[in-house]
Write a protein that holds these residues in place. Structure first.
Motif: not given
Length: 318
Positions: A78-84, A109-113
Motif C-alpha cells: 500500500a502506498i499513499g501520496i499527497d502534495a502536502s 507527490s502530486a496527483a499529476e506526478d
C-alpha cells in the motif's frame, strides 16, 4: 456510464490543503471520520469483480492517510501520496500496515506526478488499484489520467469517490429549519470562498473530467466497463446500512470540528483571522444556530446526519 462534458480548461491548482503544516494535518485527521469498513468492502468488491487483483494499492491525495489505512489490509502493498507535507507528516505518524504486515509507504507527490518524482518511483504497470477519496476534484485530471494509465496494470481500476456528510436527517427535531439555517449561513459566509473543486464535489462528480471526456481522450480506459454508483438520502435504509453510509449520530463538537476541515471554511478563516476561535467564527455561528433550533424542539446535544456518497469505477483495458 454517463459522460461528463466539462473539460479541464478552467483547472486551477489547489493551494489550501497543499499548504497545510503538520499541525493542520493532525487537526484535519481529528475532524474527519473514517469511511465505514462496509464501504471499503464495496470498493474492493467492485475492483475484484471486474478482474482486479489485490497486490498493490495507491491512494492519491491521501491526506492524513484515512482511506489508505482502511484499504491497506486488503492489499499486499500500500502506498499513499499527497502534495502536502503537513498531510504526509500526519499520515506517517499514524502509520498503517498492509495484508502482508508491510508498513504503508506515505510519500509527497502530486496527483499529476503520481509518484514519478519519488525514489524509487512508482513503476509503470505496477499498481492494481488507484483510489482517490474525496480528493479527485482537486486534481488536474488532464495530467492525472494519462499518468494513471501508465502505472496501472492491464485490467486495473481507478476508484474515485466523494461524500456529503453534513445533511441533517429527518429524524432530528426541527430538521427542516436546521438544514435551512445551515444552508443560509453557508451561502452568506462561504460561497465566495468556494473553488471549482468544491462545486465538482458538491455536484457529486457529475461534471468530473473522465478519460474519455478530455480534450485529448485517454484511450487506455474502457468506458463500457466503468460505472457510477450513488448512495443518497433517498436510498432505502437497507441500502445505506449495507454500505455503512446513511444516518450517523454525532455530537455537536464533532459537527463543529468537521466544519473546520472544509476548504471554504479554511479560506474564510484565513481571511478573518480575528474571528477564529470566537463566537464570530463560521463553524461556531452554525453550531449556535443548530443548538438554538434543537432547543426549540427539546432536542439533545447531538444530531443525526446523512452520509451520502458517489463511487466511480474506471477500468483500464486488458
Amino acid at each position: 456510464m454517463a459522460s461528463s462534458v466539462l473539460t479541464t480548461a478552467s483547472f486551477a491548482a489547489e493551494k489550501t490543503f497543499k499548504s497545510y503544516k503538520p499541525e493542520d494535518g493532525a487537526a484535519y485527521a481529528r475532524g474527519r471520520a473514517d469511511y465505514h469498513e462496509n464501504f471499503y468492502r464495496i470498493v474492493v468488491d467492485r475492483h475484484t469483480a471486474t478482474g482486479g487483483k489485490l497486490d498493490t494499492i495507491l491512494d492519491v491525495g491521501c491526506g492524513p492517510g484515512i482511506a489508505a489505512r482502511g484499504l491497506a489490509p486488503h492489499f499486499a502493498h500500500a502506498i499513499g501520496i499527497d502534495a502536502s507535507d503537513g498531510m504526509i507528516s500526519t499520515a506517517r505518524s499514524l502509520g498503517g500496515i498492509s495484508s502482508s504486515s508491510e508498513p504503508i509507504r506515505f510519500e509527497i507527490s502530486a496527483a499529476e506526478d503520481l509518484g514519478s518524482n519519488l525514489f524509487p518511483p512508482i513503476a509503470d504497470s505496477s499498481v492494481d488499484l488507484i483510489t482517490a477519496a474525496t480528493a479527485a476534484h482537486w486534481f488536474d485530471l488532464s495530467k492525472f489520467w494519462p499518468r494513471a494509465a501508465r502505472v496501472l496494470k492491464p485490467g486495473g481500476t481507478v476508484a474515485i469517490w466523494t461524500t456529503r456528510a453534513l445533511t441533517i436527517h429527518s429524524s432530528v427535531p426541527n430538521y427542516a429549519a436546521i438544514q435551512a439555517a445551515i444552508d443560509e449561513i453557508k451561502e452568506q459566509y462561504l460561497e465566495p470562498y468556494k473553488e471549482r473543486g468544491n462545486h465538482l464535489a458538491g455536484n457529486f462528480y457529475v461534471d468530473l473530467p473522465l478519460p474519455w471526456t478530455l480534450d485529448e481522450p485517454v484511450l487506455d480506459f474502457d468506458e463500457s466497463k466503468s460505472s457510477r454508483e450513488e448512495w443518497t438520502k433517498e436510498r432505502s435504509d437497507d441500502q445505506a446500512a449495507e454500505s455503512g453510509l446513511g444516518p450517523r449520530t454525532v455530537t455537536l463538537d464533532y459537527f463543529e470540528n468537521r466544519l473546520k476541515t472544509s476548504s471554504p471554511v479554511t479560506r474564510w478563516r484565513e481571511a478573518h483571522p480575528d474571528a477564529v476561535g470566537t463566537e464570530r467564527d463560521v463553524p461556531r455561528i452554525i453550531r449556535r444556530r443548530v443548538e438554538q433550533l434543537l432547543h426549540e424542539k427539546k432536542g439533545k446535544e447531538e444530531i443525526v446526519i446523512c452520509v451520502e456518497a458517489v463511487l466511480l469505477i474506471i477500468k483500464k483495458r486488458v
